[in-house]
Design an enzyme around this catalytic site. Structure first.
Site, PDB file in Angstrom:
ATOM      1  N   HIS A   1       0.826  -1.205   0.000  1.00  0.00           N
ATOM      2  CA  HIS A   1       0.000   0.000   0.000  1.00  0.00           C
ATOM      3  C   HIS A   1       0.863   1.259   0.000  1.00  0.00           C
ATOM      4  O   HIS A   1       1.962   1.289   0.551  1.00  0.00           O
ATOM      5  CB  HIS A   1      -0.932  -0.003   1.201  1.00  0.00           C
ATOM      6  CG  HIS A   1      -2.059  -0.978   1.077  1.00  0.00           C
ATOM      7  ND1 HIS A   1      -3.166  -0.979   1.895  1.00  0.00           N
ATOM      8  CD2 HIS A   1      -2.250  -2.002   0.197  1.00  0.00           C
ATOM      9  CE1 HIS A   1      -3.991  -1.945   1.541  1.00  0.00           C
ATOM     10  NE2 HIS A   1      -3.456  -2.586   0.516  1.00  0.00           N
TER      11      HIS A   1
ATOM     12  N   GLU B   1       0.705   4.098   1.487  1.00  0.00           N
ATOM     13  CA  GLU B   1       1.070   4.722   2.760  1.00  0.00           C
ATOM     14  C   GLU B   1       2.336   4.080   3.342  1.00  0.00           C
ATOM     15  O   GLU B   1       3.199   4.769   3.887  1.00  0.00           O
ATOM     16  CB  GLU B   1      -0.087   4.607   3.760  1.00  0.00           C
ATOM     17  CG  GLU B   1      -1.342   5.349   3.353  1.00  0.00           C
ATOM     18  CD  GLU B   1      -2.280   4.505   2.513  1.00  0.00           C
ATOM     19  OE1 GLU B   1      -3.433   4.919   2.311  1.00  0.00           O
ATOM     20  OE2 GLU B   1      -1.854   3.415   2.054  1.00  0.00           O
TER      21      GLU B   1
ATOM     22  N   CYS C   1      -6.531   2.328   4.795  1.00  0.00           N
ATOM     23  CA  CYS C   1      -7.192   1.168   5.377  1.00  0.00           C
ATOM     24  C   CYS C   1      -6.764   1.056   6.845  1.00  0.00           C
ATOM     25  O   CYS C   1      -5.905   1.804   7.317  1.00  0.00           O
ATOM     26  CB  CYS C   1      -6.829  -0.101   4.611  1.00  0.00           C
ATOM     27  SG  CYS C   1      -5.083  -0.612   4.807  1.00  0.00           S
TER      28      CYS C   1
ATOM     29  N   CYS D   1      -2.924   0.277   7.361  1.00  0.00           N
ATOM     30  CA  CYS D   1      -2.066   1.419   7.035  1.00  0.00           C
ATOM     31  C   CYS D   1      -2.219   2.520   8.080  1.00  0.00           C
ATOM     32  O   CYS D   1      -1.235   3.152   8.469  1.00  0.00           O
ATOM     33  CB  CYS D   1      -2.407   1.953   5.645  1.00  0.00           C
ATOM     34  SG  CYS D   1      -1.839   0.884   4.299  1.00  0.00           S
TER      35      CYS D   1
END
Length: 246
Positions: A74, A76, A105, A108
């Site tokens: 992801h 992040e 999410c 993250c």
């Protein structure tokens, strides 16, 4: 002053390699950042960022660019790996601003919250185009509250944020950003939803987030580019004036 425009990370067992890229294409920005009520098919998350170092009342940019999900990681987490390679001086304060196509999410949000706790001289502002929810886990609201408790400022992107991104991260060819139908209405709806999330008592004991109602104030019609918002500071206004040629 040196700027690095970044968009893609390639990760190996040693660390993170950064590849430089041009500004984001107009169609890509509009497709991924459009705050549609139902954003079908947009499975990637794009993150535009600005890193500044604060010196008393002034600040100056250290880096800016954009990232996207890469190799199942992801965006992040990619950014955290990137900024972790910096030699952040504990004597200085740093401010990071994110403009993301989706809010983080739960996992993250947890990683980012832990990172902020480990770096008390670093502040983070997140402006999200849309709110992400995983129907299977339904843990994202708690993730956002945890992130907020860690000191992150979270808000929904408004017209002025899109205007700023268009002039900072997009290959706009000197064209002016034009709002699409429903931009302001969807922004208001999402901001109200985010406010309700952050005001709810956490699932964990002895923790409660507080968010002033003034954090989400909207003017009638399309918001003015320079309308005040607690998440904005003096140097943000300077950037806006510079973009307008004032």
């Amino acid at each position: 002053m040196t700027y690095l425009c970044t968009c893609v990370f390639a990760i190996n067992s040693f660390g993170v390699f950064v590849f430089c890229s041009l500004l984001m294409k107009q169609k890509k920005f509009l497709y991924h950042f459009k705050n549609l009520r139902w954003a079908k098919g947009r499975h990637e998350t794009y993150l535009c960022y600005v890193v500044k170092r604060r010196n008393s009342a002034t600040s100056f940019s250290l880096d800016f660019g954009y990232l996207r999900n890469k190799s199942g990681c992801h965006v992040e987490v990619l950014f955290l790996r990137y900024i972790s390679t910096w030699d952040l001086d504990p004597r200085h304060c740093y401010r990071i601003t994110w403009f993301t196509s989706w809010s983080p999410c739960y996992d993250c949000a947890r990683h980012v919250a832990d990172f902020l706790c480990a770096y008390p001289n670093l502040t983070l502002r997140i402006f999200a185009a849309r709110l992400y929810f995983c129907e299977e886990r339904n843990a994202e609201p708690e993730g956002l509250r945890r992130l907020h408790r860690a000191g992150a400022q979270i808000a929904i992107m408004t017209f002025k944020d899109y205007f700023y991104c268009w002039n900072t991260f997009v290959e706009n060819r000197k064209t002016t950003f034009k709002a699409w139908e429903g931009l302001h209405e969807n922004s208001v709806r999402l901001a109200r939803k985010l406010r309700r999330i952050l005001l709810v008592r956490s699932c964990f004991p002895h923790s409660l987030t507080h968010l002033p109602s003034s954090s989400f104030s909207f003017s009638p019609g399309i918001p003015c580019l320079l309308s005040m918002n607690p998440l904005y500071e003096v140097d943000d206004l300077r950037d806006a004036f510079r973009m307008l040629g004032l």
